[in-house]
Design a protein around this motif. Structure first.
Motif, mmCIF file in Angstrom:
data_model
loop_
_atom_site.group_PDB
_atom_site.id
_atom_site.type_symbol
_atom_site.label_atom_id
_atom_site.label_comp_id
_atom_site.label_asym_id
_atom_site.label_seq_id
_atom_site.Cartn_x
_atom_site.Cartn_y
_atom_site.Cartn_z
ATOM 1 N N SER A 11 0.774 -1.218 0.063
ATOM 2 C CA SER A 11 0.157 0.093 -0.266
ATOM 3 C C SER A 11 0.941 1.171 -0.070
ATOM 4 O O SER A 11 1.474 1.524 0.928
ATOM 5 N N GLY A 12 0.657 1.946 -1.167
ATOM 6 C CA GLY A 12 1.352 3.360 -1.160
ATOM 7 C C GLY A 12 2.858 3.357 -1.349
ATOM 8 O O GLY A 12 3.693 3.755 -2.265
ATOM 9 N N ASP A 13 3.396 3.389 0.103
ATOM 10 C CA ASP A 13 4.725 3.265 0.382
ATOM 11 C C ASP A 13 5.642 2.179 -0.797
ATOM 12 O O ASP A 13 5.361 0.984 -0.543
ATOM 13 N N PRO A 14 6.515 2.712 -1.654
ATOM 14 C CA PRO A 14 7.183 1.847 -2.606
ATOM 15 C C PRO A 14 7.994 0.782 -1.820
ATOM 16 O O PRO A 14 8.362 -0.285 -2.290
ATOM 17 N N GLU A 15 8.401 1.093 -0.577
ATOM 18 C CA GLU A 15 9.378 0.292 0.148
ATOM 19 C C GLU A 15 8.446 -1.226 0.755
ATOM 20 O O GLU A 15 9.116 -1.802 1.366
ATOM 21 N N LEU A 16 7.018 -0.922 0.771
ATOM 22 C CA LEU A 16 6.460 -2.032 1.191
ATOM 23 C C LEU A 16 6.238 -3.253 0.116
ATOM 24 O O LEU A 16 5.561 -4.247 0.642
ATOM 25 N N LEU A 17 6.774 -3.145 -0.965
ATOM 26 C CA LEU A 17 6.806 -4.361 -1.850
ATOM 27 C C LEU A 17 7.636 -5.503 -1.239
ATOM 28 O O LEU A 17 8.724 -5.084 -0.725
ATOM 29 N N THR A 18 7.250 -6.624 -1.239
ATOM 30 C CA THR A 18 7.756 -7.774 -0.662
ATOM 31 C C THR A 18 9.094 -8.279 -1.609
ATOM 32 O O THR A 18 8.987 -7.859 -2.923
ATOM 33 N N LEU A 19 9.994 -8.890 -1.212
ATOM 34 C CA LEU A 19 11.238 -9.495 -1.981
ATOM 35 C C LEU A 19 10.580 -10.481 -3.088
ATOM 36 O O LEU A 19 11.126 -10.044 -4.493
ATOM 37 N N LYS A 20 9.754 -11.138 -2.939
ATOM 38 C CA LYS A 20 9.292 -11.961 -3.860
ATOM 39 C C LYS A 20 8.371 -11.305 -5.139
ATOM 40 O O LYS A 20 8.628 -11.555 -6.145
ATOM 41 N N ALA A 21 7.709 -10.138 -4.539
ATOM 42 C CA ALA A 21 6.871 -9.624 -5.492
ATOM 43 C C ALA A 21 8.032 -8.752 -6.461
ATOM 44 O O ALA A 21 7.825 -8.674 -7.486
#
Length: 327
Positions: A11-21
């Motif tokens: 959600s929103g903050d680009p650093e909340l993306l998981t490593l697998k994603a």
């Protein structure tokens, strides 16, 4: 045959993306992405990957759900790695069950990659803990409507008693939610928060009571997407969250560069609370983002422009002049 990944973008903050994603985004041949995905994440794709917008807003669907499912199957049958990129978590009001069903019927290989859902991100960035040993022993995630837009008649009051209720996609149905809670015996002074654009630097929140929230939201500039939190935990949070105390919170920057995106630069801003969009200029730019930028800047306003190199300003002005001529 190819493979489909149903991916939560956070959600929103680009650093909340998981490593697998991140890994599957980098491998993708085609990405079908939603409106609530932070489009900065599309810069993680390889340059020859197709980027297909299939976003939904309350009054407009770029691509119907059935069409999305058919497109996933068709692209995978063409031996492509396909990513269906969704905001938050695909399994929480992300229609992932419908897409899995279509893929199962087509006997298509797929994986689901969970993401950080809005309830977790928005509440945390607003400084609200969904659970509390003294105030909330359970959390209920709910939506105020079903598939055809019909309102649910569930006992909303039970969601709030001794716990926290999180209502997704509830702005249009705020009046219904409040009415159901009051009718179920919840106090008119029960704390409630409405959080718009959670975990972006443009995040806004109104904290109030059931008795006053409708009037306060009506007189504000809060807009979709928004999450509604109801429960004692709302009152147990600080007046200002850790996120809103960051030095650049509320600042909105348009970053212009002649070079490809550098996520260390992006997170240097977002990590301090800013809301940013990145534009590469010049003939060597990634032209896939011309359309994405036009659409995004029609929806979002970035009053401060930062040129990351001296040459970027001239290139930006030249491209803007060409665009106005062709218009």
């Amino acid at each position: 045959m190819g493979k489909v990944y149903l991916v939560g973008a956070g959600s929103g903050d680009p650093e909340l993306l998981t490593l697998k994603a991140l890994r599957v985004l980098q491998q993708a041949d085609i990405v079908l992405y939603d409106r609530l995905v932070n489009p900065l994440l599309l810069y993680h794709t390889k340059r020859d990957a197709k980027l297909v917008f299939c976003g939904k807003s309350p009054d407009c669907h770029a691509m119907r759900q059935e069409m999305i499912g058919k497109r996933l199957v068709r692209e995978a049958e063409g031996n492509h790695v396909v990513v269906r990129l969704k905001g938050g978590d695909p399994g929480i009001f992300g229609r992932v069950a419908e897409e899995m069903t279509q893929l199962e019927k087509a006997e298509m290989a797929y994986e689901v990659v969970p993401g950080i859902t809005a309830a977790s991100a928005a509440s945390t960035y607003a400084g609200i803990s969904l659970t509390d040993r003294e105030a909330s022993s359970h959390v209920t995630l709910s939506t105020a409507h079903r598939k055809a837009g019909t309102l649910m008649e569930d006992d909303f009051a039970s969601f709030v008693k001794h716990g926290t209720a999180c209502f997704y996609m509830g702005m249009e149905n705020l009046s219904h939610i409040v009415h159901q809670l009051l009718a179920g015996g919840i106090s008119s002074e029960m704390p409630i928060a409405v959080i718009s654009w959670g975990s972006y630097g443009r995040q806004k929140m109104i904290k109030s009571s059931l008795a006053r929230i409708e009037a306060e939201v009506a007189s504000s500039d809060l807009s979709n997407p928004a999450l509604i939190l109801v429960g004692e935990v709302v009152d147990r949070s600080s007046a200002a969250s850790w996120f809103t105390k960051l030095p650049l919170f509320g600042k909105r920057y348009l970053l212009i560069s002649k070079n490809p995106v550098d996520f260390e630069v992006i997170t240097r801003f977002t990590g301090q609370g800013a809301d940013v969009w990145f534009v590469q200029v010049g003939e060597n730019r990634d032209k896939r983002f011309d359309e994405i930028t036009n659409r995004y800047l029609n929806e979002q306003n970035y009053p401060e422009i930062l040129f990351l190199e001296p040459e970027a300003k001239a290139l930006w002005e030249f491209q803007s002049e060409l665009k106005s001529i062709h218009a």
